[in-house]
Scaffold this motif. Structure first.
Motif, PDB file in Angstrom:
ATOM      1  N   ILE A  20      -7.894   1.407   2.389  1.00 60.91           N
ATOM      2  CA  ILE A  20      -7.434   0.043   2.081  1.00 60.91           C
ATOM      3  C   ILE A  20      -6.834  -0.521   3.364  1.00 60.91           C
ATOM      4  O   ILE A  20      -5.769  -0.078   3.803  1.00 60.91           O
ATOM      5  N   LYS A  21      -7.494  -1.468   3.964  1.00 62.51           N
ATOM      6  CA  LYS A  21      -7.021  -2.020   5.231  1.00 62.51           C
ATOM      7  C   LYS A  21      -5.683  -2.736   5.040  1.00 62.51           C
ATOM      8  O   LYS A  21      -5.539  -3.588   4.180  1.00 62.51           O
ATOM      9  N   GLY A  22      -4.704  -2.344   5.859  1.00 65.76           N
ATOM     10  CA  GLY A  22      -3.398  -2.997   5.829  1.00 65.76           C
ATOM     11  C   GLY A  22      -2.550  -2.637   4.632  1.00 65.76           C
ATOM     12  O   GLY A  22      -1.642  -3.391   4.270  1.00 65.76           O
ATOM     13  N   VAL A  23      -2.794  -1.473   4.007  1.00 67.54           N
ATOM     14  CA  VAL A  23      -2.030  -1.096   2.822  1.00 67.54           C
ATOM     15  C   VAL A  23      -0.557  -0.913   3.174  1.00 67.54           C
ATOM     16  O   VAL A  23      -0.209  -0.391   4.229  1.00 67.54           O
ATOM     17  N   THR A  24       0.326  -1.388   2.305  1.00 68.49           N
ATOM     18  CA  THR A  24       1.768  -1.310   2.556  1.00 68.49           C
ATOM     19  C   THR A  24       2.496  -0.478   1.506  1.00 68.49           C
ATOM     20  O   THR A  24       3.244   0.433   1.846  1.00 68.49           O
ATOM     21  N   LEU A  25       2.299  -0.793   0.223  1.00 73.16           N
ATOM     22  CA  LEU A  25       2.977  -0.080  -0.858  1.00 73.16           C
ATOM     23  C   LEU A  25       1.966   0.332  -1.920  1.00 73.16           C
ATOM     24  O   LEU A  25       0.896  -0.270  -2.045  1.00 73.16           O
ATOM     25  N   ALA A  26       2.331   1.348  -2.694  1.00 72.13           N
ATOM     26  CA  ALA A  26       1.479   1.781  -3.805  1.00 72.13           C
ATOM     27  C   ALA A  26       2.370   2.289  -4.929  1.00 72.13           C
ATOM     28  O   ALA A  26       3.502   2.730  -4.693  1.00 72.13           O
ATOM     29  N   THR A  27       1.863   2.207  -6.146  1.00 78.00           N
ATOM     30  CA  THR A  27       2.605   2.715  -7.295  1.00 78.00           C
ATOM     31  C   THR A  27       1.626   3.301  -8.305  1.00 78.00           C
ATOM     32  O   THR A  27       0.411   3.082  -8.214  1.00 78.00           O
ATOM     33  N   ILE A  28       2.170   4.035  -9.278  1.00 74.64           N
ATOM     34  CA  ILE A  28       1.354   4.759 -10.255  1.00 74.64           C
ATOM     35  C   ILE A  28       1.625   4.202 -11.644  1.00 74.64           C
ATOM     36  O   ILE A  28       2.782   4.139 -12.086  1.00 74.64           O
ATOM     37  N   GLY A  29       0.560   3.783 -12.320  1.00 80.96           N
ATOM     38  CA  GLY A  29       0.676   3.307 -13.685  1.00 80.96           C
ATOM     39  C   GLY A  29       0.251   4.376 -14.675  1.00 80.96           C
ATOM     40  O   GLY A  29       0.096   5.551 -14.331  1.00 80.96           O
ATOM     41  N   GLN A  30       0.039   3.954 -15.907  1.00 78.80           N
ATOM     42  CA  GLN A  30      -0.324   4.915 -16.944  1.00 78.80           C
ATOM     43  C   GLN A  30      -1.760   5.398 -16.782  1.00 78.80           C
ATOM     44  O   GLN A  30      -2.041   6.589 -16.878  1.00 78.80           O
ATOM     45  N   GLU A  31      -2.670   4.465 -16.517  1.00 83.86           N
ATOM     46  CA  GLU A  31      -4.073   4.823 -16.349  1.00 83.86           C
ATOM     47  C   GLU A  31      -4.613   4.440 -14.979  1.00 83.86           C
ATOM     48  O   GLU A  31      -5.689   4.875 -14.595  1.00 83.86           O
ATOM     49  N   LYS A  32      -3.869   3.622 -14.257  1.00 81.45           N
ATOM     50  CA  LYS A  32      -4.346   3.113 -12.976  1.00 81.45           C
ATOM     51  C   LYS A  32      -3.282   3.277 -11.896  1.00 81.45           C
ATOM     52  O   LYS A  32      -2.091   3.397 -12.188  1.00 81.45           O
ATOM     53  N   ASN A  33      -3.756   3.268 -10.656  1.00 80.79           N
ATOM     54  CA  ASN A  33      -2.868   3.165  -9.500  1.00 80.79           C
ATOM     55  C   ASN A  33      -3.009   1.769  -8.904  1.00 80.79           C
ATOM     56  O   ASN A  33      -4.062   1.128  -9.032  1.00 80.79           O
TER      57      ASN A  33
END
Length: 737
Positions: free
Chosen positions: A495-508
């Motif tokens: 992912i170009k320029g990715v800064t933050l990420a989080t985890i959901g129930q079925e998806k990120n």
């Protein structure tokens, strides 16, 4: 024109082994605070970095927090109250048994608002004001000789008014031992702060001094600052990162080689011309006199041409052209023909020849007689002046290229030699660490970590692969010694320029610096940018709200954007208080603001959020907290690695984590826990990234390293499912504990 402070910090990127040393600048982001000015802090504690880093940072945080929350209309009164509060905090630290810092603290705290300067000092650190040609020792006589007492640590405060182009420098004694205030005068007054700091850094490195620390300040205008080139507006110069700068290398080559060479060349040419001038001067004077006489005669003849016939003019022109051809065959190839001159009734005088012809004839005669004179002297050039200029420029260009090439080869050779020595040092250090594993495991761990840090300096060199192998082997050894498990990513997405990420129930979910938000089904390897919605890229938090399957993106402009995880094209914006970290519990939001020493709670009311309320109760403090997590209780992670457990706004427990081999949490970043988890996870990123798992009572369980990551990655952990997502370097990596 409004005034502004142009500043540069001269500091180190690495911690000092024998002392805590820092200089920091606090520039408020909130509009109401900007009017109160900036705070410049310099703190040195002559004891090992830990635990004195907590004390030093507490001083800075306390002064900033108390000053900007002050309610008095006088900025001086508010600053004085903040200094007093810092003294009280230091007294409390001393009462708790931490007294090693007393008598070893050197610090200067400065508030600058518009042109008003307020300063408080303790210890041996000094500040100087440079105004035009004068030097003013601001802190002279401020240090008290009395026995140190925590409540009187900062027991002086002075104020003054700055003028445009004033320069102020704040530094510790290690700095002034090498560069005195008088020696600084030329550097400070000749350059803007960034260049002055670079020049001082070169002097300090030459003397192998890395424990110096300084802040360079200049009162200037916004217009002047805007006109400076980018390399003269650097806010931080690292004393322990000399690096290799092409611009500074060329500057050095020009100043040390080319300019002296040109001076010698033109100096010799000047002496030659001076000597030749003395010998030729009498001849030139006589020649000038003769040439003047010829010129007058030629012009008189030109004026009398109107009385002659056209045939006479043609004969004169032919004769003149013959003389020109004889004198300079390379200049004039053909004689002017009489047929080329056509009578023009509009340019005749008294019905005779054209006026332009008369002038041309006169000028030709002047030119011919002048050339004859120079030929007799033997100094008329055999080739044209254009060719002389071209040859000269080519020779100068070749000389410059030769000098630059020679110096560049020498620098490159020396650089390669230094790199080779650094690689040999890494290899030797690795063997020392292996030997230390038998009897001194703590020292072995320290050596291996030093190898990992130093190996980064060999990146982008021909020894990069070898250095990387040594660093990799060092990580393996550290993992063995510290009971660390290296986790391998089961999914890697670009992912170009990715800064933050989080985890959901079925998806990120992941955000980028281009304002995009991506989503990925956990079972798939790639993220999809199906959402067309753009969000603010300047985020400090991205969390999943499980109660309503939503995503909260909290930005630094005191706003939160809430998106449905099932449809990233719809969002609502809510107002948030200023904060540096956010967590959720049962869809209620908790926001940490360590500057204002408060945690704000925002309760969910149906589909909307209410107004923020203060969660903390006095005297609970989160001034040194970096992050928070919630499982019913609120946990705050402190800068020294300690954890506070709070309930209903009050601290009910504080615990320190005991790591294997007396290891310590050095650079805590984030903390995670959950209702269904019996663990707390801490992200620590000193040189390389690691995750520490402890019980909810502070007992060490395990620690993990994440393969393919480094300290720059942003980490999010779902403690209930024990999933990890790491965002950085245009990648999002997924791990499972």
């Amino acid at each position: 024109m409004s005034n502004i402070i142009n500043y540069t910090r001269l500091t180190t990127s690495e911690k000092q082994s024998d002392r805590f040393l820092t200089c920091q600048v606090y520039e408020p982001l909130e509009i109401e605070q900007k009017e109160l000015g900036n705070i410049y802090s310099h703190v040195e504690i002559l004891n090992p970095w830990f635990p004195n880093s907590q004390i030093g940072q507490t001083i800075i945080n306390t002064v900033i927090r108390e000053y900007y929350r002050g309610t008095n209309t006088s900025l001086l009164v508010n600053f004085e109250s903040a200094i007093k509060k810092a003294n009280e905090t230091l007294a409390q630290i001393a009462q708790s048994g931490e007294t090693d810092w007393i008598g070893k603290l050197n610090s200067i705290l400065i508030l600058i608002s518009d042109k008003d300067l307020h300063l408080s000092q303790t210890g041996t650190s000094q500040a100087y004001l440079y105004r035009a040609t004068k030097i003013n020792h601001i802190t002279e006589g401020l240090s008290a000789n009395d026995k140190p007492h925590p409540l009187k640590t900062f027991n002086n405060l002075i104020s003054g008014t700055l003028q445009e182009d004033d320069r102020v420098i704040v530094a510790n004694s290690a700095f002034y031992e090498i560069i005195s205030a008088s020696e600084l005068k030329n550097i400070i007054n000749s350059f803007p702060p960034a260049i002055a700091a670079m020049e001082c850094a070169k002097i300090l490195r030459k003397n192998r001094i890395l424990n110096a620390n300084a802040i360079f300040l200049q009162v200037t205008t916004k217009e002047t600052l805007a006109n400076l080139p980018p390399d003269q507006k650097i806010e931080t110069i690292y004393l322990d990162q000399a690096g290799f700068s092409p611009l500074w290398t060329i500057r050095s080559i020009v100043s040390s080689h080319i300019i002296p060479g040109l001076k010698r060349t033109f100096g010799g040419l000047g002496r030659l011309l001076a000597t030749g001038g003395k010998k030729l001067s009498p001849k030139i004077k006589r020649t000038w006199k003769v040439t003047g006489t010829w010129s007058k005669k030629a012009l008189r003849r030109a004026n009398n041409l109107g009385q002659k016939s056209l045939d006479k003019i043609e004969q004169n022109i032919k004769k003149q052209d013959t003389e020109i051809e004889y004198l300079d065959q390379n200049t004039i190839k053909q004689s002017q023909s009489a047929e080329d001159i056509k009578p023009d009734s509009k340019s005749y005088h008294d019905g005779s020849e054209p006026a332009g012809t008369r002038v041309n004839v006169g000028l030709h005669k002047i030119k011919n007689k002048t050339k004859k004179f120079f030929i007799r002297l033997g100094i008329h050039p055999k080739i044209t002046s254009k060719w002389v200029l071209r040859v000269g420029l080519i020779l100068i260009f070749i000389s410059i290229i030769t000098v630059i090439s020679a110096v560049a080869v020498r620098l490159n050779s020396k650089k390669n030699q230094n790199i080779s020595v650094n690689l040999q040092n890494l290899q030797s250090q690795f063997q020392d660490a292996k030997d230390a594993e038998v009897n001194d495991k703590s020292r072995a761990i320290q050596l291996f970590r030093s190898i990992i840090s130093d190996s980064a300096n060999l990146g982008r060199t021909k020894y990069a692969d070898q250095a990387q192998n040594i660093a990799g082997n060092s990580r393996v050894e550290i993992n063995k010694l510290t009971d660390t498990t290296e986790l391998k990513a089961y999914s890697s997405a670009k992912i170009k320029g990715v800064t933050l990420a989080t985890i959901g129930q079925e998806k990120n979910f992941a955000t980028t610096s281009n304002s995009d938000i991506f989503t990925k089904i956990k079972s798939l390897n790639s993220f999809d940018n199906s959402g067309k919605l753009k969000i603010d890229p300047d985020l400090y938090g991205l969390i999943y709200l499980p109660e309503n399957a939503e995503i909260l993106a909290a930005n630094k402009r005191s706003q939160g954007e809430i998106l449905k995880s099932s449809n990233l094209n719809q969002s609502q914006t809510i107002k948030l208080p200023a904060a540096s970290a956010v967590a959720e519990y049962l869809d209620n939001l908790y926001l940490l603001n360590n500057i204002k020493d408060q945690i704000y709670k925002i309760t969910r009311e149906g589909n909307a959020y209410g107004e923020p309320t203060n969660y903390l109760k006095s005297p609970t403090s989160v001034g040194s907290s970096v992050d928070l997590a919630i499982d019913g209780s609120v946990y705050t992670l402190e800068r020294d690695g300690k954890i506070q457990r709070l309930s209903r706004g009050s601290v009910i427990e504080t615990f320190t984590i005991e790591l294997p081999f007396q290891d310590q949490i050095k650079s805590p970043q984030k903390i995670f826990t959950g209702i269904d988890s019996d663990s707390i996870f801490i992200v620590d990123a000193p040189d390389n990234l690691r995750i520490i798992e402890i019980s909810k009572f502070g007992a060490f369980k395990k620690q993990y390293s994440l393969s393919g990551t480094n300290a720059k990655y942003n980490i999010y952990i779902n403690p209930d499912t024990r999933e990890i997502i790491a965002a950085g370097e245009d990648k999002a990596l997924s791990f499972k504990i």
